[in-house]
Design an enzyme around this catalytic site. Structure first.
Site, PDB file in Angstrom:
ATOM      1  N   GLU A  27      54.536  -0.194   6.011  1.00  9.56           N
ATOM      2  CA  GLU A  27      55.504   0.203   7.037  1.00  9.56           C
ATOM      3  C   GLU A  27      56.347  -0.994   7.487  1.00  9.56           C
ATOM      4  O   GLU A  27      57.561  -0.878   7.673  1.00  9.56           O
ATOM      5  CB  GLU A  27      54.745   0.825   8.215  1.00  9.56           C
ATOM      6  N   ASN A  67      75.782  21.343   4.491  1.00 13.71           N
ATOM      7  CA  ASN A  67      74.744  20.324   4.372  1.00 13.71           C
ATOM      8  C   ASN A  67      73.823  20.740   3.227  1.00 13.71           C
ATOM      9  O   ASN A  67      73.359  21.878   3.207  1.00 13.71           O
ATOM     10  CB  ASN A  67      73.947  20.264   5.693  1.00 13.71           C
ATOM     11  N   GLY A  68      73.578  19.836   2.270  1.00 14.89           N
ATOM     12  CA  GLY A  68      72.732  20.195   1.124  1.00 14.89           C
ATOM     13  C   GLY A  68      73.504  19.977  -0.159  1.00 14.89           C
ATOM     14  O   GLY A  68      74.512  19.252  -0.173  1.00 14.89           O
ATOM     15  N   CYS A 111      73.701  14.992   6.809  1.00 15.55           N
ATOM     16  CA  CYS A 111      74.880  15.698   7.280  1.00 15.55           C
ATOM     17  C   CYS A 111      74.575  16.414   8.588  1.00 15.55           C
ATOM     18  O   CYS A 111      73.564  17.089   8.719  1.00 15.55           O
ATOM     19  CB  CYS A 111      75.432  16.715   6.283  1.00 15.55           C
ATOM     20  N   LYS A 149      60.353  -0.948   7.206  1.00 11.62           N
ATOM     21  CA  LYS A 149      61.215  -1.077   8.391  1.00 11.62           C
ATOM     22  C   LYS A 149      62.174  -2.252   8.229  1.00 11.62           C
ATOM     23  O   LYS A 149      63.347  -2.153   8.555  1.00 11.62           O
ATOM     24  CB  LYS A 149      60.314  -1.247   9.606  1.00 11.62           C
ATOM     25  N   LYS A 187      68.789  10.438   8.822  1.00 14.30           N
ATOM     26  CA  LYS A 187      67.559  10.722   9.567  1.00 14.30           C
ATOM     27  C   LYS A 187      66.746  11.843   8.928  1.00 14.30           C
ATOM     28  O   LYS A 187      65.533  11.831   8.956  1.00 14.30           O
ATOM     29  CB  LYS A 187      67.954  11.105  10.993  1.00 14.30           C
ATOM     30  N   ARG A 244      72.632  11.551  11.516  1.00 16.99           N
ATOM     31  CA  ARG A 244      72.292  12.324  10.322  1.00 16.99           C
ATOM     32  C   ARG A 244      73.142  11.923   9.118  1.00 16.99           C
ATOM     33  O   ARG A 244      72.848  12.331   7.984  1.00 16.99           O
ATOM     34  CB  ARG A 244      72.468  13.820  10.581  1.00 16.99           C
ATOM     35  N   GLU A 294      64.917  -1.369   5.738  1.00 17.90           N
ATOM     36  CA  GLU A 294      65.848  -0.375   6.286  1.00 17.90           C
ATOM     37  C   GLU A 294      66.867  -0.966   7.239  1.00 17.90           C
ATOM     38  O   GLU A 294      68.046  -0.672   7.144  1.00 17.90           O
ATOM     39  CB  GLU A 294      65.050   0.649   7.117  1.00 17.90           C
ATOM     40  N   TRP A 301      76.772  12.719   4.980  1.00 12.15           N
ATOM     41  CA  TRP A 301      75.980  11.782   4.179  1.00 12.15           C
ATOM     42  C   TRP A 301      76.301  12.174   2.740  1.00 12.15           C
ATOM     43  O   TRP A 301      75.919  13.245   2.276  1.00 12.15           O
ATOM     44  CB  TRP A 301      74.495  11.943   4.477  1.00 12.15           C
ATOM     45  N   HIS A 317      46.972  -9.996  -8.120  1.00 11.74           N
ATOM     46  CA  HIS A 317      47.235  -9.308  -9.383  1.00 11.74           C
ATOM     47  C   HIS A 317      48.725  -9.233  -9.685  1.00 11.74           C
ATOM     48  O   HIS A 317      49.179  -8.289 -10.334  1.00 11.74           O
ATOM     49  CB  HIS A 317      46.588  -7.922  -9.338  1.00 11.74           C
TER      50      HIS A 317
HETATM   51  C1  F6R Z   1      61.694   5.313   7.966  1.00  6.30           C
HETATM   52  C2  F6R Z   1      62.077   6.707   7.994  1.00  6.30           C
HETATM   53  C3  F6R Z   1      61.905   7.508   6.766  1.00  6.30           C
HETATM   54  C4  F6R Z   1      61.253   8.852   7.126  1.00  6.30           C
HETATM   55  C5  F6R Z   1      61.235   9.767   5.906  1.00  6.30           C
HETATM   56  C6  F6R Z   1      60.514  11.063   6.195  1.00  6.30           C
HETATM   57  O1  F6R Z   1      61.979   4.681   9.169  1.00  6.30           O
HETATM   58  O2  F6R Z   1      62.519   7.195   8.998  1.00  6.30           O
HETATM   59  O3  F6R Z   1      61.172   6.843   5.806  1.00  6.30           O
HETATM   60  O4  F6R Z   1      59.965   8.595   7.576  1.00  6.30           O
HETATM   61  O5  F6R Z   1      62.553  10.030   5.538  1.00  6.30           O
HETATM   62  O6  F6R Z   1      61.114  11.773   7.228  1.00  6.30           O
HETATM   63  P1  F6R Z   1      60.354  12.959   7.937  1.00  6.30           P
HETATM   64  O7  F6R Z   1      59.279  12.380   8.769  1.00  6.30           O
HETATM   65  O8  F6R Z   1      61.412  13.645   8.762  1.00  6.30           O
HETATM   66  O9  F6R Z   1      59.810  13.839   6.851  1.00  6.30           O
END
Ligand code: F6R
Length: 614
Positions: free
Chosen positions: A487, A101-102, A2, A491, A609, A27, A494, A75, A510
């Site tokens: 990772e 937000n929250g 949010c 990615k 984000k 966000r 996502e 969000w 395994h």
């Molecule tokens: C992946 C991504 C998320 C963040 C995770 C932690 O591309 O962006 O997996 O890495 O939400 O976010 P932070 O770093 O803000 O704690």
């Protein structure tokens, strides 16, 4: 999660708020809304499900002249992504507007008395009741700032709340409850802003004040008054932030993600600047408050983070073990806090969080603080909550990252952890001169090596065109490349919504091997290091089961040509720093596949984000 923006001053508030919402859309993009005071001090409210463009088409030139107001991008937590659930929410008389937000955990209990009074709620959100409660307080003669404070005191959970009331146009009250949802106040000339994060304020001002949990800001165009939980007035400093507002625009790139991938040579340059020194070769990390004696006394390090930041922490574990000879473990912050972890004042806790506001990471840090652990945080956001809990912050120096998928902050955090490992290693007397020299030279070469890696883009795009139709992928790596396999899979999931699994290659036999056939390609990271031959065996095993393989190999390695279906060759780099280049190539691959599939790269569905809910 949010985005919140508010403005009070002399300029057209509507446009300022809509522009701010655009900057905050990363966000959350389930809905957007705006509340303004029009010329008659009546509230004008517009809300629309979906992205901000939907809100803008709904408004269609009807934005009233206004000099103050608030806006929100959502969000969704409680209630579907509909117009009715979009913020701002109003009280029944339409005099108080609230954005939030929250999560308000006890919202049902708070709603009950109103329902008993026969009042109806128009949304399914946990937010709307806040407007009802604030309006009740004001009705009873309570001042707006005190009303907001009284109401948030009744809430359970963590939240950022911003409210306005028709009785006093031009006044905005913001409150921060617990760790979820940062609030930053921006100071202009005869105007003030409030936002959930810095990015929305950068075009207007770099002079800002951050709210701590429990604090309230009473914002008017010419002044802001701050209160602590007990309602006492607080003196809070105005800080000047270094971020460049231009960094938060897309420029010539099609997507923020691509722009941010291409910014990584600069991220690396900024991350090594002033830290990696020559003659003699050594690494100095700025602003660490620990004496050499304290550092020698650490007997263990625990690294925590979520998602991509946890993958950075997994790479960091290798650096802390290798250079500082500290026993190191990594945990997902959300698991760590519920595990009754064994901590003591000799356990160094290192958290990684680009936003510095991830609620699970904050909660884990609180747990470590209670146990008296010294704490360092790796963060990208000046003034974020993690930086205020930790004893020291090592910044990622990546500048604003707008795409929801983390790219340059991963590179910034891996370099920060590399520097930290070397710095602590030197203080502990665990580092020899040759290792120091090699690592410093390796790090100083990174900006150029990342630049060279980016030249792979056309080749990656060509692979993406061939592989984009697959629905399942496997990513394999060992040692330092294992976190990058995780990772790569994260990615891809996502941004392209393809199912992908990341595995330590040794684990493949395994279980995951049962999945392999011609419909599941494998991305295998097989760099020239001490585990390369084992990776080669894994690749042979995949090939024997008709799996397609994209191998990521070192510069002049031709040993997998003719075995793997496709080979991506990384430039020469110091092996300890290879995850930085692997990360870049993984980002390009997921980006190009997502573009090929027509996915919404910068704003993938369901994501946000900054994750401020558990
Ligand atoms: C992946 C991504 C998320 C963040 C995770 C932690 O591309 O962006 O997996 O890495 O939400 O976010 P932070 O770093 O803000 O704690």
């Amino acid at each position: 999660m949010c985005g919140i923006i508010g403005y009070t001053g002399q300029r057209p508030a509507g446009q300022i708020i809509l522009d701010g919402l655009r900057r905050l859309e990363y966000r959350g993009y389930d809905s957007a809304g705006i509340a303004l005071f029009d010329a008659n001090h009546e509230l004008y409210v517009a809300r629309a499900a979906g992205k901000i463009d939907n809100l803008i088409s709904k408004i269609e030139g009807s934005l009233p002249p206004a000099v103050s107001g608030i806006g929100h991008t959502r969000w969704a937590t409680h209630g579907a992504a509909t117009d009715l659930n979009a913020h701002p929410h109003l009280d029944p008389a339409g005099r108080v507007a609230v954005v939030h937000n929250g999560i308000i955990e006890n919202f049902e209990a708070l709603r009950r008395p109103f329902v008993e009074r026969g009042l109806a709620f128009s949304s399914d959100t946990d937010t709307e009741v806040l407007a009802f409660l604030i309006a009740d307080e004001i009705q009873a003669g309570v001042d707006l700032a005190r009303a907001v404070q009284n109401v948030v005191a009744q809430t359970q959970g963590a939240a950022a709340v911003v409210a306005i009331c028709c009785d006093e146009p031009g006044r905005i009250v913001a409150a921060r409850v617990g760790n979820a949802g940062g609030i930053v106040i921006g100071h202009g000339d005869g105007e003030r802003f409030v936002a959930s994060d810095l990015a929305a304020l950068l075009p207007h001002t770099r002079r800002v004040t951050f709210l701590e949990p429990g604090e309230v800001a009473d914002i008017r165009p010419d002044e802001v008054t701050y209160y602590d939980t007990a309602g006492h007035v607080l003196a809070k400093p105005v800080e000047t932030q270094p971020w460049d507002p231009v960094a938060a625009v897309k420029g010539r790139y099609k997507h923020f993600m691509l722009k941010e991938i291409h910014e990584q040579p600069d991220t690396a340059l900024d991350s090594v600047r002033g830290r990696y020194l020559t003659a003699p070769h050594r690494v100095e990390v700025e602003d660490l408050p620990f004496t050499a004696e304290q550092v020698r006394d650490f007997n263990r390090v625990v690294l925590i983070g979520m998602g991509t930041s946890m993958h950075a922490a997994m790479v960091g574990r290798h650096y802390l073990e290798r250079y500082a000879r500290l026993p190191a473990e990594v945990d997902n912050a959300a698991e760590f806090r519920y595990r009754s972890p064994v901590l003591d004042p000799r356990t160094l806790v290192i958290s990684v969080a680009q936003s510095g506001e991830t609620i699970d990471t904050l909660a884990a840090m609180d747990e470590a603080r209670r146990a008296g652990c010294p704490q360092i945080t790796i963060c990208n956001t000046p003034g974020a909550q993690t930086t205020r809990i930790a004893d020291a912050t090592v910044y990622m120096r990546a500048g604003p990252e707008i795409a929801v998928a983390s790219t340059k902050t991963l590179v910034g955090s891996m370099i920060a952890l590399h520097a930290l490992g070397l710095h602590l290693g030197r203080l502990r007397g665990a580092l020899d001169a040759e290792t120091s020299r090699r690592q410093v030279e390796g790090a100083l070469h990174l900006p150029a090596a990342i630049g060279e890696t980016l030249l792979l883009e056309p080749r990656v795009a060509e692979l993406a065109a061939r592989y984009a139709a697959y629905e399942d992928f496997l990513f394999l790596g060992r040692g330092l490349s294992y976190p990058m396999a995780l990772e790569g899979a994260l990615k891809l999931k996502e941004v392209s919504y393809i199912h992908a699994e990341g595995y330590a290659a040794g684990e493949m036999k395994h279980g995951p091997i049962a999945l392999i056939d011609e419909r599941m390609p494998t991305v295998a990271i097989a760099l020239r290091d001490e585990v390369r031959d084992k990776m080669r065996s894994n690749i042979e095993q995949v090939k024997a089961r008709r799996g397609r393989v994209i191998a990521i190999v070192s510069a002049d390695d031709v040993s997998l040509d003719g075995i793997a279906d496709d080979v991506l060759r990384l430039p020469e780099v110091e092996p300890d720093l290879s995850p930085v280049l692997t990360a870049v190539v993984m980002q390009l691959l997921s980006y190009e596949i997502a573009v090929e599939r027509g996915a919404d790269v910068d704003q993938p569905r369901n994501l946000a984000k900054t994750v401020t809910v558990e």
